[in-house]
Design an enzyme around this catalytic site. Structure first.
Site, PDB file in Angstrom:
ATOM      1  NE  ARG A  79      -9.141   8.483   6.170  1.00  0.00           N
ATOM      2  CZ  ARG A  79      -8.604   9.602   5.691  1.00  0.00           C
ATOM      3  NH1 ARG A  79      -8.704   9.885   4.415  1.00  0.00           N
ATOM      4  NH2 ARG A  79      -7.963  10.433   6.498  1.00  0.00           N
ATOM      5  CG  PHE A 136      12.873  18.098  -3.596  1.00  0.00           C
ATOM      6  CD1 PHE A 136      11.750  18.900  -3.720  1.00  0.00           C
ATOM      7  CD2 PHE A 136      12.757  16.749  -3.929  1.00  0.00           C
ATOM      8  CE1 PHE A 136      10.539  18.381  -4.166  1.00  0.00           C
ATOM      9  CE2 PHE A 136      11.550  16.218  -4.371  1.00  0.00           C
ATOM     10  CZ  PHE A 136      10.442  17.039  -4.488  1.00  0.00           C
ATOM     11  CE1 TYR A 145      -3.386   2.857   0.610  1.00  0.00           C
ATOM     12  CE2 TYR A 145      -1.905   3.508   2.378  1.00  0.00           C
ATOM     13  CZ  TYR A 145      -2.961   3.788   1.543  1.00  0.00           C
ATOM     14  OH  TYR A 145      -3.585   4.999   1.635  1.00  0.00           O
ATOM     15  NE  ARG A 187       1.243  13.328  10.815  1.00  0.00           N
ATOM     16  CZ  ARG A 187       1.622  13.837   9.629  1.00  0.00           C
ATOM     17  NH1 ARG A 187       2.762  14.490   9.522  1.00  0.00           N
ATOM     18  NH2 ARG A 187       0.854  13.666   8.562  1.00  0.00           N
TER      19      ARG A 187
END
Length: 416
Positions: A228, A288, A171, A218
């Site tokens: 969910r 980044f 997932y 978290r």
């Protein structure tokens, strides 16, 4: 309040003063009118994402447009997946055909979006498509392929739950690992990074898994309240019959054991993430990649053995986030290794001896610390020693703070 908390940490407070005024950190309240399509995309990016917009806007022009569009395309896909008001049999065809819309000028999607920003994106998606088509085949092929694969993966998990740890990995691969793979290929296509990144799918995937697992851990309370479940059942079922039990204080001990178990699993990706980042050459690409990764281990540190995960929102302090950004922008990979070490070291000292995952947790954290020391050639100091201050510096800080409060009012810091 977060800014006032950072007064106890001078290194954080000075970082806040240095970057706290940056417009990149402040989302726009509304989009400007009469914008060209590319300008509209950047305005929407700045409006919808504080942290991601900040790191994207720091990239070189040859790379920035491609990653901005990559983000908005996947945000559009996520908008369709996340809309719980739409029936599954209606949503699935839209989701799986979404990538083909990238090559259809004028392509828009209506009837999706849980808030105005999401609706604005998909209902004006033709603007994103227009800029996408101007990127060139090198970038377009990558973005289209990742979008197609992600949509198929999302469709799969809309029809089944996350049960096993391999399913959790799968997932997270679909929703974040593929993002890492796409970014690596874009880095290479830009000419800013080496050919290694074009084929580093496993390493790129683990970069994504580290971030996504952190977010899932978290966001326990938010997700459970919205019915969910992304925590793998094979893990939480070892500690409770029903995942929502963890919200009740009487289940605190098994809740913390489960939390620490999942954090330990997430930490297993850290060494690969550090190795990946060590191969980067372009300073802006380093920033980044490194800023979100350091934020992730900082968040895991804040969540570790912390029951507040089950009762509220656990985040690292704004001042600590500012310190991370400032340090990495100033020192690049050196700061990345230092901060990974610091968070791992702090977490290791919090591991309860009687925690079922303690041995494995400590092994992961010690491996992270060891690698960082090897990369740096020295052992970093703790957070409290990140910068050495004398009394003159502390006094100057206090006077500056008093001046700012006197001039701008007692709520000055909350407005940053």
């Amino acid at each position: 309040m977060q800014y006032m908390k950072s007064l106890a940490h001078p290194d954080e407070f000075l970082s806040l003063l240095k970057i706290g005024y940056t417009e990149s950190f402040k989302p726009k309240s509304q989009l400007k009118e009469n914008l060209g399509n590319k300008e509209w995309c950047y305005e929407l990016l700045n409006k919808t994402s504080r942290s991601f917009a900040f790191v994207i806007n720091e990239l070189e022009p040859s790379l920035k447009d491609a990653i901005c569009i990559f983000y908005l395309v996947l945000r559009g896909l996520d908008t369709i997946e996340d809309d719980t008001t739409v029936e599954l049999n209606t949503k699935l065809p839209v989701l799986t055909s979404f990538s083909e819309g990238l090559y259809q000028p004028g392509y828009k999607v209506f009837g999706y979006g849980m808030n105005n920003d999401e609706k604005d994106l998909v209902q004006n998606f033709d603007k994103v498509v227009d800029v996408f088509l101007g990127l060139g085949d090198g970038y377009c092929t990558i973005i289209h392929d990742i979008t197609r694969r992600m949509a198929n993966g999302m469709s799969e998990f809309l029809q089944k739950s996350v049960v096993t740890l391999p399913e959790w990995d799968l997932y997270c691969h679909y929703v974040a690992g593929l993002v890492g793979i796409g970014l690596s290929k874009i880095f290479h296509a830009s000419g800013l990074e080496s050919e290694w990144f074009a084929t580093a799918d496993d390493e790129s995937n683990q970069m994504g898994l580290f971030l996504q697992k952190t977010n899932i851990i978290r966001d326990y309370l938010e997700d459970i309240n919205e019915k969910r479940i992304f925590w793998p059942r094979d893990v939480w079922a070892r500690y409770t019959l029903h995942l929502e039990n963890f919200k009740e204080i009487k289940y605190q001990i098994p809740a913390l054991h489960c939390l620490n178990d999942l954090i330990t699993n997430a930490l297993s990706h850290a060494l690969i993430a550090l190795d990946y980042m060590s191969r980067l050459k372009n300073p802006q690409v380093i920033n980044f990649c490194a800023i979100p990764q350091v934020m992730a281990i900082g968040t895991l540190n804040a969540c570790y053995n912390n029951y507040n995960v089950f009762t509220g929102v656990v985040k690292i302090r704004k001042g600590q986030r500012a310190l991370i950004v400032n340090a990495i922008q100033s020192k690049g990979l050196t700061a990345t290794y230092e901060l990974f070490f610091k968070f791992a070291n702090e977490m290791r000292h919090k591991v309860p001896p009687n925690d079922p995952s303690a041995k494995k947790t400590i092994q992961h954290l010690e491996s992270i610390e060891k690698l960082c020391i090897e990369k740096l050639g020295y052992r970093p100091s703790g957070f409290n020693d990140f910068i050495s201050y004398d009394w003159m510096a502390v006094t100057s800080l206090a006077v500056s703070s008093a001046f700012l409060i006197a001039r701008h009012g007692p709520n000055f810091f909350s407005k940053l």
